[in-house]
Design a protein around this motif. Sequence first.
Motif, PDB file in Angstrom:
ATOM      1  N   ASP A 153      39.322 -56.122  78.951  1.00 17.69           N
ATOM      2  CA  ASP A 153      40.692 -56.545  78.279  1.00 17.69           C
ATOM      3  C   ASP A 153      41.455 -57.408  78.698  1.00 17.69           C
ATOM      4  N   GLU A 154      40.528 -57.779  80.490  1.00 14.02           N
ATOM      5  CA  GLU A 154      41.214 -59.412  81.336  1.00 14.02           C
ATOM      6  C   GLU A 154      40.305 -60.777  80.317  1.00 14.02           C
ATOM      7  N   TRP A 155      39.839 -60.467  80.272  1.00 15.03           N
ATOM      8  CA  TRP A 155      38.854 -60.956  80.163  1.00 15.03           C
ATOM      9  C   TRP A 155      37.527 -61.233  78.862  1.00 15.03           C
ATOM     10  N   PRO A 156      38.696 -61.486  77.599  1.00 15.08           N
ATOM     11  CA  PRO A 156      38.128 -61.181  76.413  1.00 15.08           C
ATOM     12  C   PRO A 156      37.160 -61.838  75.425  1.00 15.08           C
ATOM     13  N   ALA A 157      37.109 -63.446  76.383  1.00 12.50           N
ATOM     14  CA  ALA A 157      36.750 -64.403  75.547  1.00 12.50           C
ATOM     15  C   ALA A 157      35.684 -65.067  76.839  1.00 12.50           C
ATOM     16  N   GLN A 158      35.298 -65.966  76.567  1.00 14.83           N
ATOM     17  CA  GLN A 158      34.510 -66.770  77.320  1.00 14.83           C
ATOM     18  C   GLN A 158      33.896 -68.133  76.771  1.00 14.83           C
ATOM     19  N   GLU A 159      33.657 -69.114  77.319  1.00 13.49           N
ATOM     20  CA  GLU A 159      33.309 -70.984  77.154  1.00 13.49           C
ATOM     21  C   GLU A 159      32.346 -71.393  77.320  1.00 13.49           C
ATOM     22  N   LEU A 160      31.894 -71.440  76.713  1.00 17.40           N
ATOM     23  CA  LEU A 160      30.451 -72.306  76.568  1.00 17.40           C
ATOM     24  C   LEU A 160      30.654 -73.794  77.622  1.00 17.40           C
ATOM     25  N   ILE A 161      29.727 -73.669  77.993  1.00 19.96           N
ATOM     26  CA  ILE A 161      30.013 -75.321  79.338  1.00 19.96           C
ATOM     27  C   ILE A 161      28.515 -75.411  79.916  1.00 19.96           C
ATOM     28  N   ARG A 162      28.572 -76.944  80.033  1.00 22.95           N
ATOM     29  CA  ARG A 162      27.363 -77.412  80.812  1.00 22.95           C
ATOM     30  C   ARG A 162      27.629 -76.804  82.398  1.00 22.95           C
ATOM     31  N   LEU A 232      42.763 -67.045  69.420  1.00 26.38           N
ATOM     32  CA  LEU A 232      42.058 -66.350  69.499  1.00 26.38           C
ATOM     33  C   LEU A 232      42.072 -64.775  69.427  1.00 26.38           C
ATOM     34  N   ILE A 233      42.615 -64.231  70.258  1.00 22.16           N
ATOM     35  CA  ILE A 233      43.490 -62.807  69.626  1.00 22.16           C
ATOM     36  C   ILE A 233      44.987 -62.858  70.556  1.00 22.16           C
ATOM     37  N   ASP A 234      45.352 -61.828  70.631  1.00 19.90           N
ATOM     38  CA  ASP A 234      46.785 -61.551  71.072  1.00 19.90           C
ATOM     39  C   ASP A 234      46.443 -60.214  72.049  1.00 19.90           C
ATOM     40  N   ARG A 235      48.037 -60.109  72.415  1.00 19.98           N
ATOM     41  CA  ARG A 235      48.214 -59.099  73.334  1.00 19.98           C
ATOM     42  C   ARG A 235      47.111 -57.786  73.631  1.00 19.98           C
ATOM     43  N   ASP A 236      47.576 -57.155  73.034  1.00 16.41           N
ATOM     44  CA  ASP A 236      47.009 -55.768  72.351  1.00 16.41           C
ATOM     45  C   ASP A 236      45.159 -55.584  72.030  1.00 16.41           C
ATOM     46  N   THR A 237      44.697 -56.228  71.015  1.00 17.55           N
ATOM     47  CA  THR A 237      43.458 -56.203  70.420  1.00 17.55           C
ATOM     48  C   THR A 237      42.315 -56.070  71.541  1.00 17.55           C
ATOM     49  N   GLN A 238      41.716 -55.097  71.210  1.00 12.16           N
ATOM     50  CA  GLN A 238      40.594 -54.994  72.340  1.00 12.16           C
ATOM     51  C   GLN A 238      39.083 -55.137  71.464  1.00 12.16           C
TER      52      GLN A 238
END
Lengths: 290, 205
Positions: A153-162, A232-238
Amino acid sequence: MIFRSPVTFQEAIDARRVKAIMPTTGGTSDLARIAPELRERAFFSARTANYDHLSRLNEIINRMVDPDYVTDPSTGERRPRRAGEGMDPSLARMQIRASLAEIGYDPEAAGVRPGSLKDLGSNARIRVILDTNIRQARGYGQFAQGQSEAVLDEWPAQELIRVEDRETPRDWPSIWRTAGGKLVDSGRMVALKNDPVWRAISRFDLPYPPFDYMSGMGVEDVDRDEAVRLGLIDRDTQVPPQDRGFNATLQAALPDPQANTEALLASLQESMGPAVDIAKGIVRFIREAA
Amino acid sequence: MLNVRITVTDFGATSLLNSLRSQKFDDGVRQVAGKAAANTVQKHLRGLDRTRANNLGGKRSHFYSLAALATSFTIDEKGAIVTVAHLGLAQRYYGGTIRPINAKALAIPARAEAYGRRPRDADNPQDLFLRPGKSGRTAALVRRVNKKLEVWYWLVKSVTQTADPTVLPDERTLADSATAATDKYIQRHLDRARQRIFEQGFAKP
């Protein structure tokens, strides 16, 4: 408060515990044909068919993933590590080479160039084995810890980083785009955690790093506010949690390591059918007719 | 005079508060706190990996990057615990004296090619031999190259490292990251609940 006591990264340890030893004559491209869910449950190394050596290699890696505990050699019980029992990469290399000497391994007799990546005792080979296996265990651990509803819920996404420089880095933005990923915010590789792009960019077809051998790439959480800003997402989508099924595997694991290997090989035969030949506990891959 | 009566009843505030009072919500807050702190530690360690290559210029082991990957969290009734399960980090944080346990001396790398490698793990270890210490000169493992002696390892009885608390973020930074994340998490839940109440409408006559 910062304190010191034996600590464990349980999810990373679980990623090691689900693995059964899989001796094989197959090469890297053969092993890539195994379904990722089975590969996660197997410990193998390309063209390494000796069960005892694989077993010792597996134990060395386990000690590096779980550095504060050891298996007591006299009792077989897991206990806190004492001074002088730490497993660092240098000691790991020495013990791996000692194991190879014990089984009489000779690269020239095996038909490979001494010192090359195909030489089981070369620095290059050992580095790739240790690096890949340790990072896969910890990568799974990070992934599993990110799968609770609250964390998603708090971190629904992630980033590919070096995360580590490389002399010759791969072109990850191109790999990302080819895999169906979109670049956001002027070139960032960010996606929801359940986006198929994570498996698609992975040489191993797994949704967590490492995404290739010695890639130097990792992931960093992106919080919901940022993910909303990036569209990428809205406030509520899980984002639904993902379960690799390790708990079921651990519960089904047999106390005898050889029995676990037999069970794994049976699953492999069922999965791959005539593509593999399994005799005397060794997996051989049958090349498809051209 | 015109009066308007407003009837205040339960807008669902009770159910809102009840949903926020659940064990699941409490656990969620702790998980968010733990993950936020773990993320802060990871970011800090990755930063160290970029800036703290070994002084000898040897092949990088990426110690801090691997430590970042070994960072995890658990929750308990008090809150969350972040752990870094990577050999050697506690030694760097707390410092202390290291003495040999399975050998007569510690072998300290003296050149880039020896970095991260014990003497028996070096290339052609059979070519290394002991140069004894005397008259204030430290004992060493050396190799003869073109009639000259190259020092590969200094042999010492002990090494004392000073504590280096900068290998971790300070506790204030960790607390702030956890607080910021949990504040957002709680606020988002309140916003959602408030919206649910609004969408359900006010009390019916």
